[in-house]
Design a protein around this motif. Sequence first.
Motif, PDB file in Angstrom:
ATOM      1  N   GLN A 143      42.352  37.966  47.111  1.00 19.38           N
ATOM      2  CA  GLN A 143      42.501  38.950  46.043  1.00 19.38           C
ATOM      3  C   GLN A 143      41.190  39.241  45.312  1.00 19.38           C
ATOM      4  O   GLN A 143      40.920  40.385  44.946  1.00 19.38           O
ATOM      5  CB  GLN A 143      43.582  38.477  45.066  1.00 19.38           C
ATOM      6  CG  GLN A 143      44.977  38.514  45.685  1.00 19.38           C
ATOM      7  CD  GLN A 143      45.969  37.703  44.879  1.00 19.38           C
ATOM      8  OE1 GLN A 143      45.809  36.511  44.704  1.00 19.38           O
ATOM      9  NE2 GLN A 143      47.020  38.347  44.407  1.00 19.38           N
ATOM     10  N   ASP A 153      40.350  46.209  39.562  1.00 23.54           N
ATOM     11  CA  ASP A 153      40.504  45.133  38.589  1.00 23.54           C
ATOM     12  C   ASP A 153      41.109  43.923  39.296  1.00 23.54           C
ATOM     13  O   ASP A 153      42.071  44.044  40.054  1.00 23.54           O
ATOM     14  CB  ASP A 153      41.414  45.573  37.440  1.00 23.54           C
ATOM     15  CG  ASP A 153      40.782  46.650  36.582  1.00 23.54           C
ATOM     16  OD1 ASP A 153      39.538  46.699  36.524  1.00 23.54           O
ATOM     17  OD2 ASP A 153      41.533  47.454  35.990  1.00 23.54           O
ATOM     18  N   TYR A 154      40.540  42.748  39.015  1.00 20.55           N
ATOM     19  CA  TYR A 154      41.050  41.522  39.643  1.00 20.55           C
ATOM     20  C   TYR A 154      42.335  41.081  38.958  1.00 20.55           C
ATOM     21  O   TYR A 154      42.446  41.085  37.737  1.00 20.55           O
ATOM     22  CB  TYR A 154      40.014  40.402  39.540  1.00 20.55           C
ATOM     23  CG  TYR A 154      40.556  39.047  39.899  1.00 20.55           C
ATOM     24  CD1 TYR A 154      40.901  38.739  41.217  1.00 20.55           C
ATOM     25  CD2 TYR A 154      40.740  38.065  38.924  1.00 20.55           C
ATOM     26  CE1 TYR A 154      41.409  37.500  41.558  1.00 20.55           C
ATOM     27  CE2 TYR A 154      41.237  36.816  39.255  1.00 20.55           C
ATOM     28  CZ  TYR A 154      41.569  36.538  40.566  1.00 20.55           C
ATOM     29  OH  TYR A 154      42.080  35.308  40.894  1.00 20.55           O
ATOM     30  N   LYS A 155      43.306  40.697  39.780  1.00 20.04           N
ATOM     31  CA  LYS A 155      44.560  40.163  39.264  1.00 20.04           C
ATOM     32  C   LYS A 155      45.012  39.023  40.155  1.00 20.04           C
ATOM     33  O   LYS A 155      45.081  39.166  41.374  1.00 20.04           O
ATOM     34  CB  LYS A 155      45.651  41.244  39.219  1.00 20.04           C
ATOM     35  CG  LYS A 155      46.979  40.752  38.641  1.00 20.04           C
ATOM     36  CD  LYS A 155      48.030  41.842  38.655  1.00 20.04           C
ATOM     37  CE  LYS A 155      49.323  41.404  37.972  1.00 20.04           C
ATOM     38  NZ  LYS A 155      49.908  40.168  38.553  1.00 20.04           N
ATOM     39  N   GLU A 156      45.299  37.883  39.556  1.00 20.47           N
ATOM     40  CA  GLU A 156      45.796  36.731  40.300  1.00 20.47           C
ATOM     41  C   GLU A 156      47.318  36.788  40.366  1.00 20.47           C
ATOM     42  O   GLU A 156      47.975  37.422  39.538  1.00 20.47           O
ATOM     43  CB  GLU A 156      45.359  35.425  39.619  1.00 20.47           C
ATOM     44  CG  GLU A 156      45.678  34.176  40.429  1.00 20.47           C
ATOM     45  CD  GLU A 156      45.179  32.913  39.749  1.00 20.47           C
ATOM     46  OE1 GLU A 156      45.429  31.823  40.273  1.00 20.47           O
ATOM     47  OE2 GLU A 156      44.538  33.044  38.690  1.00 20.47           O
ATOM     48  N   TRP A 159      50.992  40.640  43.262  1.00 18.56           N
ATOM     49  CA  TRP A 159      50.554  41.987  42.896  1.00 18.56           C
ATOM     50  C   TRP A 159      51.752  42.923  42.891  1.00 18.56           C
ATOM     51  O   TRP A 159      52.535  42.944  43.840  1.00 18.56           O
ATOM     52  CB  TRP A 159      49.511  42.481  43.898  1.00 18.56           C
ATOM     53  CG  TRP A 159      48.135  41.925  43.674  1.00 18.56           C
ATOM     54  CD1 TRP A 159      47.806  40.792  42.986  1.00 18.56           C
ATOM     55  CD2 TRP A 159      46.907  42.481  44.139  1.00 18.56           C
ATOM     56  NE1 TRP A 159      46.446  40.600  42.996  1.00 18.56           N
ATOM     57  CE2 TRP A 159      45.865  41.635  43.709  1.00 18.56           C
ATOM     58  CE3 TRP A 159      46.585  43.607  44.890  1.00 18.56           C
ATOM     59  CZ2 TRP A 159      44.528  41.874  43.996  1.00 18.56           C
ATOM     60  CZ3 TRP A 159      45.251  43.845  45.182  1.00 18.56           C
ATOM     61  CH2 TRP A 159      44.233  42.999  44.736  1.00 18.56           C
ATOM     62  N   LYS A 163      49.782  48.094  42.494  1.00 16.74           N
ATOM     63  CA  LYS A 163      48.481  47.475  42.736  1.00 16.74           C
ATOM     64  C   LYS A 163      48.201  47.393  44.242  1.00 16.74           C
ATOM     65  O   LYS A 163      47.083  47.649  44.694  1.00 16.74           O
ATOM     66  CB  LYS A 163      48.464  46.065  42.126  1.00 16.74           C
ATOM     67  CG  LYS A 163      47.119  45.357  42.197  1.00 16.74           C
ATOM     68  CD  LYS A 163      46.136  45.904  41.209  1.00 16.74           C
ATOM     69  CE  LYS A 163      44.860  45.065  41.162  1.00 16.74           C
ATOM     70  NZ  LYS A 163      43.849  45.631  40.260  1.00 16.74           N
TER      71      LYS A 163
END
Length: 284
Positions: A143, A153-156, A159, A163
């Motif tokens: 990711q 935009d980074y998202k942990e 998702w 996204k």
Amino acid sequence: MKNVLIIHDISGYGKCSTTVALPILSSMELTGTLLPSALLSTHTGPGFEGFTFLDLKDEMPKITDHWKSFGLKFDAIYIGYLGHVAQIEFLSQELPALLADNGKIYLDPVMADNGQFYPGFDQNYAHAMRDLCRIADVVMPNQTEAAYLFDLDYKEGLWPEEKIQELEHALGQYTEAALVLTGAGFDEQGKTGAYFKDPVSDQSGLVQADFVGGSFHGTGDIFGSILVGASVNGADLAEATRIAVETLPKIIKISLDDPNMEQNGLQFERFLGDLSQYVRELKK
């Protein structure tokens, strides 16, 4: 047997990169050929500060020139760790001539995790790696790498659909490659896994398995090697993703018995027989 070109570093000790990919692909009845990008004394994880590093960017063209002199071509190419932009540019130009008819290029854009670049990598490298996606058939980022590759935009964690669609759209601006997004199945409730999308068959989905807590060196290399091995042997992307997702936590779980696992690496060798049997069943 089909011949897979493995483009990774060689870490002398610690089980990652080529020392993971070669035995896994061999156990899956594939011939592995090495084009090393660098030579290290150990992997770069905790406990091995002061490791040696030899950049092989000047040797790589000599190796491929020799191969081309006798017409060597590969049924698949598996790209992992590269040292810098110059190697990316070289491979972008060189690899199409080394790929056999109907061969595929699998790209694991190793450069970042957990929201941060690995030491020595930056956004310029990510954008150069994005260009390498143009010649790939399957792109396998985590990711963090997906976010850096395509300026998202980074998202942990899991998702949301929008996204995932944003990533698929961004990838589609550069390549028609299939996508395997690792880590996308982590739900903080005991599951992890990967999302896959094959634009040719229009198959897509999330594959999950039990999450075994912790961050372990070499997990991405094991995952990618199993996926490549299954795919080259005829599994579709959904099946190749499934066997990789389901095997990795089993390897991690059994490796936790080793008190020096961070240095020694994961005990994937104990599953090579299972992978051999899997391929035999797959080919029936």
